[in-house]
Design a protein around this motif. Structure first.
Motif, PDB file in Angstrom:
ATOM      1  N   SER A  47      14.147   1.649   0.079  1.00 58.15           N
ATOM      2  CA  SER A  47      13.587   2.896   0.574  1.00 58.15           C
ATOM      3  C   SER A  47      12.156   2.613   1.002  1.00 58.15           C
ATOM      4  N   VAL A  48      11.677   3.397   1.936  1.00 60.49           N
ATOM      5  CA  VAL A  48      10.307   3.220   2.422  1.00 60.49           C
ATOM      6  C   VAL A  48       9.567   4.541   2.213  1.00 60.49           C
ATOM      7  N   ILE A  49       8.446   4.473   1.515  1.00 61.49           N
ATOM      8  CA  ILE A  49       7.634   5.685   1.350  1.00 61.49           C
ATOM      9  C   ILE A  49       6.516   5.662   2.391  1.00 61.49           C
ATOM     10  N   HIS A  50       6.517   6.677   3.211  1.00 58.89           N
ATOM     11  CA  HIS A  50       5.478   6.828   4.227  1.00 58.89           C
ATOM     12  C   HIS A  50       4.338   7.611   3.562  1.00 58.89           C
ATOM     13  N   VAL A  51       3.260   6.916   3.241  1.00 56.27           N
ATOM     14  CA  VAL A  51       2.184   7.554   2.472  1.00 56.27           C
ATOM     15  C   VAL A  51       1.220   8.241   3.437  1.00 56.27           C
ATOM     16  N   LYS A  52       1.302   9.543   3.498  1.00 54.51           N
ATOM     17  CA  LYS A  52       0.484  10.308   4.440  1.00 54.51           C
ATOM     18  C   LYS A  52      -0.711  10.960   3.755  1.00 54.51           C
ATOM     19  N   ASN A  53      -0.522  11.379   2.535  1.00 55.45           N
ATOM     20  CA  ASN A  53      -1.584  12.045   1.769  1.00 55.45           C
ATOM     21  C   ASN A  53      -2.833  11.138   1.693  1.00 55.45           C
ATOM     22  N   LEU A 147       3.771   7.681  -6.409  1.00 53.66           N
ATOM     23  CA  LEU A 147       4.798   7.954  -5.388  1.00 53.66           C
ATOM     24  C   LEU A 147       6.076   8.509  -6.018  1.00 53.66           C
ATOM     25  N   ARG A 148       5.991   8.788  -7.317  1.00 50.40           N
ATOM     26  CA  ARG A 148       7.126   9.331  -8.094  1.00 50.40           C
ATOM     27  C   ARG A 148       8.400   8.522  -7.888  1.00 50.40           C
ATOM     28  N   PRO A 150      11.555   6.721  -8.984  1.00 55.44           N
ATOM     29  CA  PRO A 150      12.421   6.839 -10.159  1.00 55.44           C
ATOM     30  C   PRO A 150      12.824   5.453 -10.684  1.00 55.44           C
ATOM     31  N   VAL A 153      14.054   1.725  -8.859  1.00 50.60           N
ATOM     32  CA  VAL A 153      13.328   1.591  -7.591  1.00 50.60           C
ATOM     33  C   VAL A 153      11.990   0.949  -7.937  1.00 50.60           C
ATOM     34  N   TYR A 154      11.585  -0.098  -7.214  1.00 54.09           N
ATOM     35  CA  TYR A 154      10.251  -0.651  -7.484  1.00 54.09           C
ATOM     36  C   TYR A 154       9.554  -1.025  -6.179  1.00 54.09           C
ATOM     37  N   VAL A 156       7.864  -3.289  -3.657  1.00 54.90           N
ATOM     38  CA  VAL A 156       7.798  -4.748  -3.469  1.00 54.90           C
ATOM     39  C   VAL A 156       6.491  -5.128  -2.772  1.00 54.90           C
TER      40      VAL A 156
ATOM     41  N   LYS B 181      10.875   8.169   3.354  1.00 50.82           N
ATOM     42  CA  LYS B 181      10.541   9.348   2.556  1.00 50.82           C
ATOM     43  C   LYS B 181       9.045   9.646   2.712  1.00 50.82           C
ATOM     44  N   ASP B 183       5.564  10.594   1.314  1.00 48.85           N
ATOM     45  CA  ASP B 183       4.615  10.676   0.193  1.00 48.85           C
ATOM     46  C   ASP B 183       5.232  10.435  -1.184  1.00 48.85           C
TER      47      ASP B 183
END
Lengths: 243, 243
Positions: A47-53, A147-148, A150, A153-154, A156, B181, B183
């Protein structure tokens, strides 16, 4: 040399970006290109988290050891190995599922890396610059909480993307003869020595600040201390028990 | 969509090859393209064994679970995570070196995957087809012995390369909305359900033999047994102790 190979060979990490932002549709296209990479048994364990905040980006920049370009780049992505999605999907079919094996850790980490390398190259093919951020593993627990993420999931590595405001030198690589071996593994000490000599020249002449070092000496801080000694306990706590 | 992204999106694993052989200079160019990928702290923690010996290829095909294309492809490459070269280089400078950490296992495995994905795409850009072979981890010890891999080197996956004699369908991927995803990590069960429905259609219609399955059900054999339970002990024995 065809244009794709030429593009690969022009890779360098970009750490200075213009103010220009990447269009949302381009970003989605990069991720789709990433997803097109091979995946072990179709598991797609990422999964990819798009960090916008913005405050989260500042916090991640600190946690990664003060890497400001995490804040200044157009977009920051956190690439996560994700065994939650496939194991839960399998479990919903009624199967009794095994989790936390070493094999699963490898599958998910490799899947994530194959996918990310497509994203990186797709970005470069669109005129963007990128920088992988392994430094996020300095503080993987704090980042996972932020990034919460769960269990199973880690994170990398991260990746900065944006329009380049700098054109650093391309860093040389080991001679291909050291990397590619025929039929059996053979030592490559002579190639390493030659490479050390060429890296010494590179470091003394390069644009972005020169220094007296070579490849072997440059690696020493990595191995002389136990780098990121928390990784084992972190992964176990996140459900990657390496059984 | 530019030609590089188009190339990525046309990826499928190729398992049938013509008799045509890849020129040696092309193969070297693919490896050089691989080396141009990003590498953690410039460590370049990989080696590639070009398996030319026909009886070794037959043996690897057996050990990987009867994958004949390891024999019939033009060239077979074994991608190995290599922490021997960088740690020994560092040691020769007089440093006291730490080995066998979980972090080092991850760095070397990820470095190898980034490099291999460039090789795969470079090959495809030259009109070649490729197939990653994770099945080599079925018997990593026998394979390591065959290729005389030393301690601190382990085979991550193989790759078949050659001129395609088949054009299989492109396998669908999870919706981009499940992977990317914003944020924070959010569950994607609804996307998985939609994907299961589309994979069911794909499996019932595809060229290369149809079946009644979907993504979730297809994953079950992977997780219902402990796949490759030897990996932990194998890695420990090879010096990747996951400390």
């Amino acid at each position: 040399m065809n244009p794709t190979i030429e593009l690969m060979k022009s890779h360098r990490s970009i750490r200075q970006f213009t103010e220009q932002r990447i269009p949302r549709e381009t970003l989605l296209e990069l991720i789709r290109a990433g997803q097109a990479a091979a995946t072990s048994s179709h598991v797609q364990a990422y999964s990819v988290i798009h960090v916008k905040n913005p405050s989260n980006r500042e916090r991640i920049a600190e946690l990664a050891g003060g890497q400001d370009y995490i804040v200044s780049c157009s977009d920051f992505l956190m690439f996560c190995a994700d065994m939650k999605r496939p194991t839960e999907a399998s479990e919903r079919t009624g199967a009794a599922v095994t989790r936390g094996t070493t094999e699963q850790l490898l599958v998910a980490s490799v899947d994530t890396a194959l996918m990310a390398q497509n994203v990186a190259l797709a970005a470069e093919s669109e005129g963007l610059g990128i920088c992988y951020i392994g430094g996020i593993r300095n503080n993987p627990e704090a980042i996972s909480d932020l990034l919460r993420l769960p269990k199973h999931v880690y994170p990398v590595f991260g990746m900065c993307l944006g329009y380049p405001a700098d054109e650093p030198d391309i860093k040389p690589r080991l001679p291909v003869e050291a990397i590619l071996k025929e039929d059996v593994y053979e030592d490559d000490e002579a190639h390493v020595a030659a490479f050390d000599a060429s890296m010494q020249r590179y470091y003394s002449e390069r644009k972005g600040g020169n220094k007296s070092s070579d490849w072997s000496r440059n690696l020493t801080p990595l191995f002389a201390t136990k780098l990121r000694p928390h990784m084992r306990d972190f992964l176990v706590e996140r459900g990657f028990e390496m059984k």
